[in-house]
Write an enzyme that holds these catalytic residues in place. Structure first.
Site, PDB file in Angstrom:
ATOM      1  N   TYR A 178       0.665  -1.315   0.024  1.00  0.00           N
ATOM      2  CA  TYR A 178      -0.053   0.001   0.047  1.00  0.00           C
ATOM      3  C   TYR A 178       1.044   1.256   0.006  1.00  0.00           C
ATOM      4  O   TYR A 178       0.667   2.224  -0.839  1.00  0.00           O
ATOM      5  CB  TYR A 178      -0.791  -0.043   1.095  1.00  0.00           C
ATOM      6  CG  TYR A 178      -1.678   1.228   1.423  1.00  0.00           C
ATOM      7  CD1 TYR A 178      -2.870   1.503   0.525  1.00  0.00           C
ATOM      8  CD2 TYR A 178      -1.393   2.005   2.149  1.00  0.00           C
ATOM      9  CE1 TYR A 178      -3.777   2.611   0.394  1.00  0.00           C
ATOM     10  CE2 TYR A 178      -2.323   3.452   2.188  1.00  0.00           C
ATOM     11  CZ  TYR A 178      -3.314   3.514   1.536  1.00  0.00           C
ATOM     12  OH  TYR A 178      -3.992   4.546   1.533  1.00  0.00           O
ATOM     13  N   LYS A 182       1.244   4.201  -2.543  1.00  0.00           N
ATOM     14  CA  LYS A 182       0.966   5.773  -2.427  1.00  0.00           C
ATOM     15  C   LYS A 182       2.177   6.550  -2.620  1.00  0.00           C
ATOM     16  O   LYS A 182       2.037   7.752  -3.265  1.00  0.00           O
ATOM     17  CB  LYS A 182       0.485   5.812  -1.239  1.00  0.00           C
ATOM     18  CG  LYS A 182      -0.778   5.180  -0.710  1.00  0.00           C
ATOM     19  CD  LYS A 182      -2.025   6.143  -1.341  1.00  0.00           C
ATOM     20  CE  LYS A 182      -2.807   5.428  -2.145  1.00  0.00           C
ATOM     21  NZ  LYS A 182      -4.100   6.244  -2.915  1.00  0.00           N
ATOM     22  N   THR A 215     -13.409   6.288   6.781  1.00  0.00           N
ATOM     23  CA  THR A 215     -13.959   5.974   5.513  1.00  0.00           C
ATOM     24  C   THR A 215     -13.984   4.165   5.803  1.00  0.00           C
ATOM     25  O   THR A 215     -13.742   3.639   6.750  1.00  0.00           O
ATOM     26  CB  THR A 215     -13.224   6.106   4.222  1.00  0.00           C
ATOM     27  OG1 THR A 215     -12.153   5.623   4.423  1.00  0.00           O
ATOM     28  CG2 THR A 215     -12.955   7.474   4.359  1.00  0.00           C
TER      29      THR A 215
END
Ligand SMILES: NC(=O)c1ccc[n+]([C@@H]2O[C@H](COP(=O)([O-])OP(=O)(O)OC[C@H]3O[C@@H](n4cnc5c(N)ncnc54)[C@H](OP(=O)(O)O)[C@@H]3O)[C@@H](O)[C@H]2O)c1
Length: 326
Positions: A178, A182, A215
């Site tokens: 991840y 990014k 989220t």
């Protein structure tokens, strides 16, 4: 600005503009789409799951005129889907003012692959958006003042982009992949800005990050299962901690919105929350870590991405391999 902070009240009238938000059916993307449509833009909600997309569209249509909203299908983990959407849009749209490369997946416990065999997080978060942006470049180039906003993360600071192992075949860890994806989002934003400037194109490439926002991100990846004890713990702990620690998603969406619409923004900039640590707050200009500006890494990632996706940004032809300005 209210009390010195940039908020959604600072979004100008966007009537006549067309915007697309990837991952618009949930989390930050839903808030970005809502604000753009509220301020008059025609918003394409790009979603991979038709039911979730339709539910988001119906939710937003209760708040803004339905004719401003349109659902389009996009699975960033399948380049066929990316190509199909880009062909559809370039065939029927006359303009694309704003492309918000927002969608993402995080901390997938075990190494998985996209339809074309790319590691899932790098493939979705970076390669899917690299291909989408390149295929939509003709539309963006013919739209005066258009912008591409690509979502990174404070975790790009921990990312390690190994150009010899972009697919994490030799070494995989859920956050390692991840964080690398990014950092790739950041390197892409800066490299695209360099190439657009060198081509004297009017399109702006800008980065954003939402700090730590409440989220589904923290639960959707871990929920894919696997990963042994780490995977089970992560799936339990992270979603429980997030609502207590994170800022509301509506606030987390503001840096991307500011990057998309503030007239003072210029290409290559990066927006994130203003409070120390950049985990929460209102959107201000922040800085990528130095690696994001490394021209060697920029060229290496760009060339690898072209080779992997077969999307070559040919419309920027004439751009020297290594732009010399700056
Ligand atoms: N939340 C944070 O604290 C945080 C921090 C730093 C950076 N970010 C970045 O912010 C962006 C938005 O994340 P979020 O927090 O809003 O997460 P989220 O609530 O999980 O939303 C992610 C969105 O991306 C979509 N998506 C995932 N894989 C996709 C694919 N293959 N094709 C198309 N769409 C796909 C999801 O669709 P489904 O609904 O179908 O899964 C969803 O709409 C991401 O780029 C993330 O890396 C978030």
């Amino acid at each position: 600005m209210s009390r010195g902070h940039w908020t959604d009240a600072d979004i100008p009238d966007l009537t006549g503009r067309t915007a697309m938000v990837t991952g618009a059916n949930a989390g930050l993307g839903l808030h970005e789409a809502r604000q753009l449509a509220r301020h008059g833009a025609h918003v394409l909600l790009a979603a991979r799951n038709r039911d979730r997309g339709r539910a988001a569209l119906e939710r937003l249509a209760a708040e803004v005129p339905a004719e401003r909203l349109e659902l389009v299908a996009l699975d960033l983990a399948d380049l066929e889907s990316v190509r199909a959407l880009a062909a559809d849009l370039t065939g029927r749209l006359s303009r694309l003012d704003l492309l918000l490369n927002n969608a993402g997946v995080m901390a997938v416990p075990e190494r998985r692959e996209t339809a074309q065999g790319f590691e899932l997080q790098f493939g979705t978060n970076h390669l899917g958006h690299f291909a989408l942006t390149g295929l939509l470049l003709p539309l963006l180039l013919r739209t005066e003042g258009s912008r591409v906003v690509t979502m990174s993360s404070f975790l790009h600071r921990l990312g390690r982009l190994d150009l010899d192992d972009l697919q994490s075949e030799r070494r995989y860890s859920p956050y390692g992949a991840y964080n690398a994806s990014k950092l790739a989002n950041a390197v892409f934003t800066v490299e695209l800005d360099r190439r657009l400037r060198a081509a004297r194109a009017g399109v702006l490439s800008i980065g954003a990050h939402p700090g730590y926002s409440a989220t589904e991100l923290q639960s959707s990846g871990p929920r894919m299962g696997g990963g042994g004890l780490f995977g089970r713990l992560n799936a339990l702990v992270t979603p429980a901690v997030t609502p207590l620690m994170a800022q509301p998603a509506a606030r987390g969406a503001l840096p991307a919105l500011r990057a998309a619409v503030d007239p003072a923004v210029t290409g290559g900039e990066y927006y994130g929350p203003h409070l120390p640590g950049e985990m929460r707050g209102y959107p201000v200009k922040v800085a990528y870590r130095r690696a994001a500006h490394d021209p060697g890494l920029g060229t290496g990632l760009w060339d690898a991405s072209v080779a992997l996706t077969s999307v070559d940004y040919a419309e920027l032809a004439g751009v020297s391999d290594r732009p010399t300005e700056e």
